[in-house]
Design an enzyme around this catalytic site. Structure first.
Site, PDB file in Angstrom:
ATOM      1  N   HIS A 121       0.867  -1.185   0.000  1.00  0.00           N
ATOM      2  CA  HIS A 121       0.000   0.000   0.000  1.00  0.00           C
ATOM      3  C   HIS A 121       0.908   1.240   0.000  1.00  0.00           C
ATOM      4  O   HIS A 121       2.014   1.201   0.549  1.00  0.00           O
ATOM      5  CB  HIS A 121      -0.823  -0.062   1.292  1.00  0.00           C
ATOM      6  CG  HIS A 121      -1.914   0.950   1.427  1.00  0.00           C
ATOM      7  ND1 HIS A 121      -1.669   2.275   1.730  1.00  0.00           N
ATOM      8  CD2 HIS A 121      -3.266   0.822   1.345  1.00  0.00           C
ATOM      9  CE1 HIS A 121      -2.839   2.915   1.825  1.00  0.00           C
ATOM     10  NE2 HIS A 121      -3.818   2.062   1.587  1.00  0.00           N
ATOM     11  N   ASP A 199       3.023  -4.857   8.096  1.00  0.00           N
ATOM     12  CA  ASP A 199       1.791  -4.093   7.909  1.00  0.00           C
ATOM     13  C   ASP A 199       0.642  -5.101   7.982  1.00  0.00           C
ATOM     14  O   ASP A 199       0.441  -5.896   7.063  1.00  0.00           O
ATOM     15  CB  ASP A 199       1.846  -3.384   6.552  1.00  0.00           C
ATOM     16  CG  ASP A 199       0.522  -2.722   6.179  1.00  0.00           C
ATOM     17  OD1 ASP A 199      -0.503  -2.971   6.852  1.00  0.00           O
ATOM     18  OD2 ASP A 199       0.511  -1.973   5.180  1.00  0.00           O
ATOM     19  N   GLN A 202      -4.523  -5.629   6.661  1.00  0.00           N
ATOM     20  CA  GLN A 202      -5.476  -6.564   6.049  1.00  0.00           C
ATOM     21  C   GLN A 202      -5.428  -7.949   6.678  1.00  0.00           C
ATOM     22  O   GLN A 202      -6.184  -8.832   6.279  1.00  0.00           O
ATOM     23  CB  GLN A 202      -5.222  -6.693   4.539  1.00  0.00           C
ATOM     24  CG  GLN A 202      -5.449  -5.418   3.752  1.00  0.00           C
ATOM     25  CD  GLN A 202      -6.904  -4.942   3.734  1.00  0.00           C
ATOM     26  OE1 GLN A 202      -7.835  -5.692   4.028  1.00  0.00           O
ATOM     27  NE2 GLN A 202      -7.095  -3.674   3.409  1.00  0.00           N
ATOM     28  N   LYS A 225     -10.690  -1.173   9.985  1.00  0.00           N
ATOM     29  CA  LYS A 225     -10.866  -2.306   9.073  1.00  0.00           C
ATOM     30  C   LYS A 225     -11.222  -3.586   9.829  1.00  0.00           C
ATOM     31  O   LYS A 225     -11.415  -4.638   9.232  1.00  0.00           O
ATOM     32  CB  LYS A 225      -9.600  -2.518   8.244  1.00  0.00           C
ATOM     33  CG  LYS A 225      -9.363  -1.377   7.258  1.00  0.00           C
ATOM     34  CD  LYS A 225      -8.065  -1.500   6.504  1.00  0.00           C
ATOM     35  CE  LYS A 225      -7.945  -0.365   5.498  1.00  0.00           C
ATOM     36  NZ  LYS A 225      -6.650  -0.362   4.801  1.00  0.00           N
ATOM     37  N   CYS A 364      -4.772   2.548  -3.728  1.00  0.00           N
ATOM     38  CA  CYS A 364      -3.532   3.044  -3.090  1.00  0.00           C
ATOM     39  C   CYS A 364      -2.357   2.106  -3.349  1.00  0.00           C
ATOM     40  O   CYS A 364      -1.492   1.912  -2.484  1.00  0.00           O
ATOM     41  CB  CYS A 364      -3.694   3.253  -1.589  1.00  0.00           C
ATOM     42  SG  CYS A 364      -4.898   4.503  -1.171  1.00  0.00           S
TER      43      CYS A 364
HETATM   44  C1  LIG Z   1      -5.701   0.369   4.556  1.00  0.00           C
HETATM   45  C2  LIG Z   1      -4.287  -0.047   4.510  1.00  0.00           C
HETATM   46  C3  LIG Z   1      -3.267   0.804   4.935  1.00  0.00           C
HETATM   47  C4  LIG Z   1      -3.554   2.191   5.423  1.00  0.00           C
HETATM   48  O1  LIG Z   1      -4.397   2.162   6.531  1.00  0.00           O
HETATM   49  P1  LIG Z   1      -5.123   3.492   7.063  1.00  0.00           P
HETATM   50  O2  LIG Z   1      -6.178   2.950   7.965  1.00  0.00           O
HETATM   51  O3  LIG Z   1      -5.674   4.204   5.860  1.00  0.00           O
HETATM   52  O4  LIG Z   1      -4.101   4.297   7.772  1.00  0.00           O
HETATM   53  C5  LIG Z   1      -1.974   0.327   4.869  1.00  0.00           C
HETATM   54  N1  LIG Z   1      -1.692  -0.903   4.414  1.00  0.00           N
HETATM   55  C6  LIG Z   1      -2.640  -1.752   4.016  1.00  0.00           C
HETATM   56  C7  LIG Z   1      -2.258  -3.123   3.558  1.00  0.00           C
HETATM   57  C8  LIG Z   1      -3.974  -1.342   4.033  1.00  0.00           C
HETATM   58  O5  LIG Z   1      -4.926  -2.182   3.625  1.00  0.00           O
END
Ligand SMILES: *Cc1c(COP(=O)(O)O)cnc(C)c1O
Length: 406
Positions: A121, A199, A202, A225, A364
């Site tokens: 992302h 990260d 997800q 999320k 993104c």
């Molecule tokens: C949504 C997402 C982000 C960013 O998260 P925010 O809640 O917009 O700060 C970063 N990495 C991944 C894999 C995402 O799905």
């Protein structure tokens, strides 16, 4: 078996119609809906205990502090962190990664290397590019193949003494691909002293997370999320690394002493929590953790996997439909294009008229789109409350969009 009717009844937003049709919400990778227990935790806080935390001697301030700290301990258990002070409240994944890229700055120098992957992302790309610009370090990218599978032999050839940070996502938001982070972590440990950032934006909504077993140094995710309010998130870090890092934001709450001659910083986790936090949101994030645990990870994943399998099967019956990352191991997301049907947002608009919420565009992740030489995809993403009927409605809707645009 999952009691889907019961689960759906806990999400008031799902029972409405959109454009005259029952809402089919399939944009969960962008944000999930919130169950009553989370909404109630948020409202209860504002109705009954709203006060600033950590500062007050008065009763409400103490209650608010206790509730937020109880939530921190819930999240500690949820990700199996060793200590509660390794759990830092943030605004979300983006802030967590920016915090790291800033607070690690003084450990990075010209000639050092930072490794990310092709499947990231933008928020796991741009903060590291900014860090490289500030320090003269170099950003390297693990390549992928046409199935979206990361090419890990790149690590064998590129990990070295110079590698200072390796930051990858556990699950790709654009394609839903589950990355082999165990292998990435073990290769990194074997061939470098790099800090490992995962990260988990997800993965935290879908998988059981165990940061100690995973042996990452940092793990970041967003609350919104995973059924919690917007503006909440977590940065987990191993104690020794958080201790070594400089603060990100300066201000109230993060100091031990402050004078015009200089300031000393508070201990963990407060060193990284300057200013008034999102107390109600942070408490409601704890309620979201309770919600996930009340369902159980096995049930959650079984259900989401069946939704994905069904969606993939139904969609692939449509001629000219291509799923990206089709052959890779995935969760929660199906990302596709339709031949001869305009750009992705054209189909997205028709689906919206049918009450179906999907995301269209680059998600993104412009480098992934550039790799496949497309402007964007149509992405349907699933949560625990989605049903098999909704998959049928999606497939029908996609057929209709194709007919109208063809
Ligand atoms: C949504 C997402 C982000 C960013 O998260 P925010 O809640 O917009 O700060 C970063 N990495 C991944 C894999 C995402 O799905």
């Amino acid at each position: 078996m999952l009691d889907l009717q019961n689960i759906r009844s806990q999400f008031p937003i799902l029972s409405q119609t959109v454009n005259g049709k029952p809402l089919v919400y399939l944009d969960n990778a962008a944000t999930s809906q919130k169950p009553l227990s989370v909404l109630e935790a948020l409202e209860k806080y504002y109705r009954e205990t709203n006060a600033n935390v950590h500062r007050g001697i008065h009763t409400l301030s103490q209650l608010a502090t206790e509730e937020m700290e109880a939530s921190r301990r819930k999240i500690q258990k949820f990700i199996n962190a060793e200590h509660d002070y390794e759990v830092i409240f943030t605004k979300g994944t983006t802030e967590g990664i920016n915090l790291l890229a800033y607070s690690l700055s003084n450990q990075i120098k010209s000639g050092d290397e930072i490794i990310i992957s092709y499947l990231e992302h933008h928020s796991n790309i741009v903060p590291w590019q900014m860090l490289c610009e500030r320090t003269g370090a170099t950003l390297k990218v693990i390549p992928m193949d046409e199935n979206g599978i990361l090419q890990l032999d790149f690590l064998d050839n590129n990990l070295s003494e110079k590698t200072k940070i390796v930051s990858v996502n556990q699950v790709s938001n654009a394609l839903g691909i589950i990355n082999p982070i165990e292998e990435i972590i073990s290769k990194t440990r074997k061939n470098s002293n790099a800090l490992i950032v995962i990260d988990g934006a997800q993965s935290a909504p879908h998988f059981k997370i165990d940061v100690q077993k995973m042996d990452c140094d940092f793990f970041v995710f967003s609350g919104h999320k995973m059924y919690a309010p917007m503006g909440t998130g977590i940065l987990y870090g191993k104690e020794k690394h958080l201790e070594d890092m400089q603060p990100f934001h300066g201000g109230g709450e993060m100091i031990a002493t402050c004078s015009f001659d200089g300031t000393t910083y508070a201990g963990l986790p407060f060193k990284f929590e300057a200013g008034t936090p999102n107390v109600g949101g942070n408490i409601a994030l704890g309620a979201a953790v309770d919600f996930i645990e009340s369902i159980g990870h096995e049930q959650l994943q079984n259900h989401e996997n069946s939704l994905l399998d069904r969606a993939q099967k139904k969609l692939l019956e449509i001629e000219g439909l291509k799923i990206y990352g089709e052959k890779a191991k995935r969760t929660g997301v199906v990302s596709f294009t339709l031949e001869n049907a305009g750009i992705a947002s054209d189909a997205g608009m028709i689906l919206d008229k049918l009450g179906i919420a999907v995301r269209t565009g680059h998600h993104c992740t412009q480098p992934i789109m550039a790799y496949f030489n497309i402007a964007g995809t149509i992405r349907a993403s699933f949560a625990v409350y989605n049903s098999m009927d909704e998959i049928e409605i999606l497939a029908e809707g996609v057929r209709k969009a194709q007919r109208m645009l063809g």
